[in-house]
Design an enzyme around this catalytic site. Structure first.
Site: not given
Lengths: 561, 561
Positions: A205, A377
């Site tokens: 990610d 994130h």
């Protein structure tokens, strides 16, 4: 580092023993994440999400991955693995299942419950396969293993995919909160074990790869929210994502503590929190949540509303409150809490909402002035841990725009992944993992598929270009009725303009020029309706350009009689 | 704190001894700053700027203040005072002077030079009155005094306006850099002196009122820029505002130090830096600046380009470089420096540029990852100094959106200005200063005036609404030729759609329905062309809505024969 060249051609046939990876979304953009893995003719899909449109995609509701690459091979799909239940990972599943109903959907308990609720609205009954962290499952030639990751929605998973070509670890979306409120950590031990075994390709990610350092723990938000609720004079209105169960939990806990009742506003908020509550992901004491209709007449100091609309969506409750176009009349003393990230592209809309609420006297608390949101994130400092623990032979940054993919690639290089083992691909780029090397071998179409109203794919980039011209300049239509025999004008010209900003009276000035242009054409002897159309367009176009320096769309209509 | 009520009516006649203040722009928005002061029938204007359009104002080039309030009284205008030469303070001057050529323009040396260069392009020769800090000048009943302020353009001024109604201090835009590179500080001593004398109304810049603390000195940027230039492998491309003379100076100094030549790119950049150099505001050694054409073939490590386009403007050089649509081909090893703020509303466009440049391999340095920009506006901690030094009897926050005005009002209240002496006004709200009290007494129209192409004001909010519908949904036009006697269809229906995303073949399905609707109308016996138009619109509208759940604009055209 390799990166795609515009001249990439179609990929060669998949070599024996190779694993092929094609992202149909999520590379070069934040959204519509979808990766297709292929081994010996069988397919495994990881995620199937939507992308939300930008201002230059007007009128579009959603953007889907283009399924064309797999359309003829849907029967080869072993399963769709959903890493978690955010829209950019599950939103396109209903559209994929429309093409083949019985593709097995693999995911954690909460993910499956939320996708099922969504599919029910689409009247689709999915084939579900529930998995938990630590578990291994085989789908055709793909041996998968699921690892817990922490994210801004509970029950998120990373997935390791084993084939004879090697081990691929796909992190899904994750962060590294070391003090998560539900105690569910990203399984770094599992990542390390895979690293020891040998990760041939890490797909990780990239969303926050440009953000230095570390993300604050979700835990640090709770006292800030609590302080906002405690000190609020009148109503508290919290806007958040409809999937952010942890955040909603924090707000509900705080409301209960300070003796306020909570009303949920918005279809998706009510649906998701219902699911989360049924499954035990959201804990609410009896009587704390009340119906939003019920709450309208209550003293403002007794209520907390939790609604969607934190991204400034014009039809959501929050925007309507900002415009005084909602039963809840925001007023002096009310507090509005935007407990969410600001998704890029939504800045202007959110700013409008904050100004609207400020105008009516509300105190607006948002991530710009208080610590009321942490990202879901991992940031650069944390991404390094994953790179160092997994020690991948090859690295492919995923889930990000170009700036994020580049930044993540740089991090990988710093941890020792050789430059020529780092693959920066964008949507549609075909990557083959063979003999321990990941290489770009070609590209397939992976354009945008637009959902507008009930139709999927009818709105094309061509139509959007028309919309942009119409939206910027408006149009002028000119209707003339022409005798097919003589080429002479027998009706019109009728001229109409909308959105052009041209004075209708001045518009009439061009009529004699049109008449003359058609007369001149008729005088040539050969009557050509195509040519008449062109002449009308050119005459009007030139007049507008000379008079106003503008270029509205010009639509000549020739009726033949 | 008072704030405008939607029901504000026209203001009463100006009472004797009162000073009237009406902002025609800049209150409730960032841009088109313009304040009109009136005393005994005479007018003094402070600033006359433009606002840049947002995405929901498609096709608009600029937004002007509405001059309607003063249109019949232009001969009463004593002067226009320009506090500094940014577009949001001077951009509308050419449009004002079109209405009366000889309004005297008052400003500092640089401000007048830059407005003159701009007016020359509009073929207007202004009447200029140069002032310097510390100076007092009388314009009709207005005794003005000019005070130096530091801002992101040199030679900025605050203005104090004395009338028998009291002293008003208008700060213009300012910051409080205590170590400015040109040594020109904001004149806090002057503010204190006025405070001691008695400031009856303070009008102060609110842009950064929400930002806590203090703004870093411009001086701290120089070493960061220098490091970027020093370590750059190949080309350095710096994007900045065409008015940011200090920033350009820093880049030029650094280029010279590291043996690079500088090319300026863009009309406004070249024009403004020429003016600044001529007047001694920009110091450049001979031979350092070269023509941008000349530089194209040079080794990339020898050049620095300074261009506009830092806000992602699609036609600017930087955007075109990001799209490989420019002679300068950005490539791996190049460094792009966005040395400017990110103006709200431009986030998406700038993000596109950063991604485009990243895609080609450029390193992009921007305020998100390096200290390459400081704001030109004082932050909350600094605004408190101004409030405390001037100790105003009344306070009116200016230059800001609602969120900023509210935040600034709160700061004023904290320093002891009584709540009922704080006036939060928006554009068009009329404030009278009388007997030491500032009060809202009414409102006048102060809507947007749109510039599009060569026309001013032709594009209305109505046309923009049409553009938004056309841009979101496209349109369908239906032409029918109808016999005026019988009401029967003698030509058409011809149906055209653009931007609707509807399959042209499916569009034909509605034709029989239109024919039938017109037949039915004819059967009624009374032929009513208006009614036929309505029937056609309704028939098509219902079909589209039922079939596609969409609402394109529907344009029925009835030709009578």
């Amino acid at each position: 580092m390799s990166h795609p060249h515009p001249e990439l051609g179609p990929p060669p046939e998949l070599p024996e023993g190779a694993l092929r990876i094609v992202a149909l979304g999520g590379l070069g953009e934040i959204g519509r994440n979808m990766a297709v893995f292929e081994y010996e003719g069988r397919l495994l899909i990881v995620d199937c999400g939507v992308l939300f449109p930008e201002p230059d995609q007007p009128g579009v509701d959603l953007i889907l991955p283009d399924f064309e690459y797999i359309r003829d091979r849907l029967d080869d799909v072993e399963a769709v693995v959903l890493t978690h239940a955010h829209e950019d990972h599950i939103g396109a599943v209903p559209y994929l299942l429309r093409e083949r109903r019985d593709i097995p959907i693999v995911g954690s308990k909460l993910t499956l419950a939320l996708i099922e609720a969504k599919l029910t609205e689409h009247r689709i009954q999915p084939v579900k396969i529930e998995v938990v962290e630590g578990e291994r499952r085989t789908f055709g030639p793909f041996e998968t293993e699921f690892l817990a990751v922490n994210h801004s929605i509970p029950d998120a998973l990373a997935v390791a995919i084993r084939t004879p070509a090697g081990i691929v670890l796909h992190t899904g979306d994750f962060r590294m909160d070391q003090l998560p409120s539900d105690g569910r950590l990203t399984d770094l031990g599992g990542f390390a074990r895979l690293g020891a075994e040998g990760v041939d390709l890490l797909m990780s990610d990239s969303t926050n790869a440009e953000v230095p350092g570390f993300v604050t723990s979700e835990r640090e938000i709770a006292p800030v929210i609590d302080e906002v609720v405690r000190t609020a004079e009148k109503r508290v209105i919290v806007a958040s994502f409809a999937s952010h169960i942890h955040r909603v939990q924090q707000v509900i806990d705080s409301a209960e503590k300070h003796g306020r009742k909570v009303a949920l506003v918005g279809r998706s908020m009510i649906r998701n929190m219902g699911v989360a509550r049924d499954l035990g992901y959201l804990r609410v004491s009896p009587g704390v949540i009340v119906d939003s209709k019920e709450i309208e007449g209550w003293p403002p100091e007794d209520v907390v509303l939790i609604c969607t609309g934190s991204q400034g969506e014009p039809m959501a409750a929050l925007s309507r409150m900002a415009n005084r176009d909602h039963p809840i009349r925001v007023a002096e003393g009310d507090t509005v809490l935007l407990a969410s990230s600001l998704v890029p592209g939504n800045e202007t809309a959110v700013n409008k909402v904050i100004n609207g609420l400020s105008r009516w006297g509300a105190r607006v608390v948002h991530k710009g002035n208080a610590k009321v949101h942490v990202s879901g994130h991992a940031a650069a400092g944390e991404l390094l841990y994953v790179l160092n623990l997994t020690r991948p032979s090859n690295f492919m940054p995923v889930h990000g725009e170009w700036r994020h993919l580049r930044a993540h690639a740089k991090l990988a290089a710093l941890t020792g992944v050789p430059d020529d083992h780092i693959v920066i691909a964008e949507d549609g780029v075909v990557v083959d993992l063979l003999d321990g090397r990941a290489r770009i071998v070609g590209a397939v179409p992976a354009g945008y598929v637009y959902v507008d109203g009930t139709s999927v794919g009818d709105v094309t980039d061509f139509a959007l270009k028309d919309r942009r011209i119409l939206g910027e300049e408006g149009f002028i239509s000119v209707v003339v009725v022409v005798d097919t025999g003589t080429g002479k004008l027998t009706g019109g010209p009728e001229i109409h303009a909308r959105g052009s900003g041209i004075d209708p009276d001045r518009l009439l000035e061009v009529l004699p020029q049109i008449e003359k242009a058609i007369e001149d054409h008729a005088a040539d002897g050969v009557v050509d309706m195509q040519q008449i159309r062109r002449v009308v367009r050119r005459t009007v176009g030139r007049w507008v350009s000379d008079t106003y320096r503008r270029r509205p769309m010009i639509i000549p209509v020739v009726i033949e009689v």
